[in-house]
Enzyme design. Sequence first.
Site, PDB file in Angstrom:
ATOM      1  N   GLU A   1     -20.863  27.130  20.283  1.00 49.72           N
ATOM      2  CA  GLU A   1     -19.805  27.099  19.262  1.00 49.72           C
ATOM      3  C   GLU A   1     -19.736  25.759  18.525  1.00 49.72           C
ATOM      4  O   GLU A   1     -19.414  25.724  17.340  1.00 49.72           O
ATOM      5  CB  GLU A   1     -18.449  27.405  19.902  1.00 49.72           C
ATOM      6  CG  GLU A   1     -18.281  28.847  20.361  1.00 49.72           C
ATOM      7  CD  GLU A   1     -18.798  29.120  21.773  1.00 49.72           C
ATOM      8  OE1 GLU A   1     -18.647  30.268  22.238  1.00 49.72           O
ATOM      9  OE2 GLU A   1     -19.351  28.177  22.404  1.00 49.72           O
TER      10      GLU A   1
ATOM     11  N   PHE B   1      -7.081  35.669  31.586  1.00 48.15           N
ATOM     12  CA  PHE B   1      -8.512  35.374  31.587  1.00 48.15           C
ATOM     13  C   PHE B   1      -8.946  34.896  30.196  1.00 48.15           C
ATOM     14  O   PHE B   1      -8.658  35.534  29.191  1.00 48.15           O
ATOM     15  CB  PHE B   1      -9.307  36.619  31.993  1.00 48.15           C
ATOM     16  CG  PHE B   1     -10.804  36.415  31.932  1.00 48.15           C
ATOM     17  CD1 PHE B   1     -11.421  35.514  32.776  1.00 48.15           C
ATOM     18  CD2 PHE B   1     -11.585  37.106  31.002  1.00 48.15           C
ATOM     19  CE1 PHE B   1     -12.800  35.309  32.722  1.00 48.15           C
ATOM     20  CE2 PHE B   1     -12.958  36.907  30.936  1.00 48.15           C
ATOM     21  CZ  PHE B   1     -13.568  36.010  31.797  1.00 48.15           C
ATOM     22  N   GLN B   2      -9.657  33.765  30.161  1.00 43.91           N
ATOM     23  CA  GLN B   2     -10.140  33.142  28.924  1.00 43.91           C
ATOM     24  C   GLN B   2      -9.004  32.834  27.951  1.00 43.91           C
ATOM     25  O   GLN B   2      -9.174  32.922  26.730  1.00 43.91           O
ATOM     26  CB  GLN B   2     -11.224  34.003  28.245  1.00 43.91           C
ATOM     27  CG  GLN B   2     -12.527  33.980  29.024  1.00 43.91           C
ATOM     28  CD  GLN B   2     -13.733  34.486  28.249  1.00 43.91           C
ATOM     29  OE1 GLN B   2     -13.608  35.295  27.335  1.00 43.91           O
ATOM     30  NE2 GLN B   2     -14.912  34.023  28.624  1.00 43.91           N
TER      31      GLN B   2
ATOM     32  N   LYS C   1      -5.799  39.531  20.283  1.00 44.12           N
ATOM     33  CA  LYS C   1      -6.695  40.694  20.329  1.00 44.12           C
ATOM     34  C   LYS C   1      -5.965  41.977  19.927  1.00 44.12           C
ATOM     35  O   LYS C   1      -6.524  42.815  19.203  1.00 44.12           O
ATOM     36  CB  LYS C   1      -7.297  40.834  21.731  1.00 44.12           C
ATOM     37  CG  LYS C   1      -8.368  41.919  21.816  1.00 44.12           C
ATOM     38  CD  LYS C   1      -9.102  41.907  23.152  1.00 44.12           C
ATOM     39  CE  LYS C   1     -10.238  42.935  23.143  1.00 44.12           C
ATOM     40  NZ  LYS C   1     -11.009  42.895  24.423  1.00 44.12           N
TER      41      LYS C   1
END
Length: 583
Positions: free
Chosen positions: A54, A116-117, A166
Amino acid sequence: MMTTEQMTGAQALVRALENVGVDTVFGIPGGAILPAYDPLFDSAKLRHILVRHEQGAGHAAQGYAMVTGKVGVCMATSGPGATNLVTAISDAYMDSVPMVAITGQVATSLIGTDGFQEADIAGITMPITKHNFLVTDARDIGRTIAEAFHIASTGRPGPVLVDIAKDALQATVGFEWPVALQLPGYRPVTRPHSKQVREAARLIVESKRPVLYVGGGVLKAGASAELKVLAELTGAPVVTTLMAKGALPDSHPQHMGMPGMHGSVGAVGALQRADLLVTLGARFDDRVTGKLDGFAPNAKVVHADIDPAEISKNRHADVPIVGDAREVIADLIVAVQNEHAAGNTGDYTDWWRQLDAWRETYPLGYDAPADGSLSPQQVIERIGQMVGPDAYYVAGVGQHQMWAAQFIKYERPGAFLNSGGAGTMGYAVPAAMGAKVGAPDTQVWAIDGDGCFQMTNQELATCAIEGIPVKIAVINNGNLGMVRQWQTLFYNERYSNTNLHAAKRIPDFVKLAEAYGCVGLRCERAEDVDAVIAKAMEINDAPVVIDFVVHQDAMVWPMVAAGTANDDIKIARDMAPDWENGD
């Protein structure tokens, strides 16, 4: 005429990017951003370049922005994907590069739960973005993208982060375009105040030792043509900072060179002895000023900048001018012409006698190594001479960056890309990649160090796969060269952790280049330099890496040691200029 269409938030994101004129996105998919990658697959207008890290996506977006003048775009997933963008975002912030970073975020229900993440990327990047957004409602996606691009590209350019949950990407929404921006309080000033401009013009014609101190803002404003007119109208000397290389051609007779820590004696002397600094789009950075209270002690200051926060931040401005550099310079030209018409002109004869004496007595130069090994300065100088002024040159950070600034002649604005404010090792390879994508018909050469090169050379794979034929000249001295130089000068030659063990060829850069699908060349002798550069120039269907094995003890001179005043500049070890020379 506004149209409304039903689509997912992810489709709205892609449509908004298309509508604001994006054609290239550098990124890597991952869970939280994955919904966006599905409609991206169908877009005929957006080219997505799959990078290997990235940080590479961020620097590539910077390089692309620098050569096209458009906003660079990078994309990453949540958590570690987003945090890997932080270095490039910080770099873009310091150097005022227009960039929009789009990151996926965990679903709204997970935000704040250490999901998570999950990482609070909006919080993390708050100090290093011009603005950032967390979008949790799909209806806001289109408008937020429009606002992000407007903020990134107007006023003082900079990076803007858009973090999208998301579930917002997955929800169905009515997409409308065009959208009304909601940006209360964001009103960049571009037109300068005419009274301030007239006062600046009066100071210019009254001064005896003026200097035009030109920073990167002049390039950002596209004001190089205006700068040349102002310089020739006033007859004043011009210094261009590291970020302004090429704003006035290096060959112009009024150009005194680059000021600062590794600037030319003439440029440093001009600032130190000036009675007036006309500062255009520069920020009195510590690398230019040296110890601040010893900088240009007898000079009045005219300071023009688009960002009011820069004015008088480090040095008090006697005449502050807030405005776009192009508009400021255009108005200054008229004001100076009016002074001339009224019979007021500056007489800088004595000043130029002194400036020319410094220029002739202390030109930039270097000694060839006594043992016949390769001189890094010679390598870089020959690349500039053989490749010519029409190419883009991208430097990493360190000794090779300073030599690239000193020994390549820049005749056009924007020809030199480097990491100035942040000093980011690893900038060159991905930034060159982005530059080549933005300017596919122009030669792009990265001048990199063996230390920098090992931070982001995985993007060679991207270059090979995507057909991006950049040229990478690795100035390989086997060490972290600039840090070694400081250890030589200030730490009694105690070389703690600066030797990269390149003597054992770990790694072998030629083999590494070949492993990445590139052409690898090596040069170890001065007599082979021209032939190797010529061979690299002939190869245009693949990226080329040249391992220039150079002497490890070459140093960058002149040098103003950190924390000392510019008057203490050294032209070589224990050698200082005689400032009164030529008086």
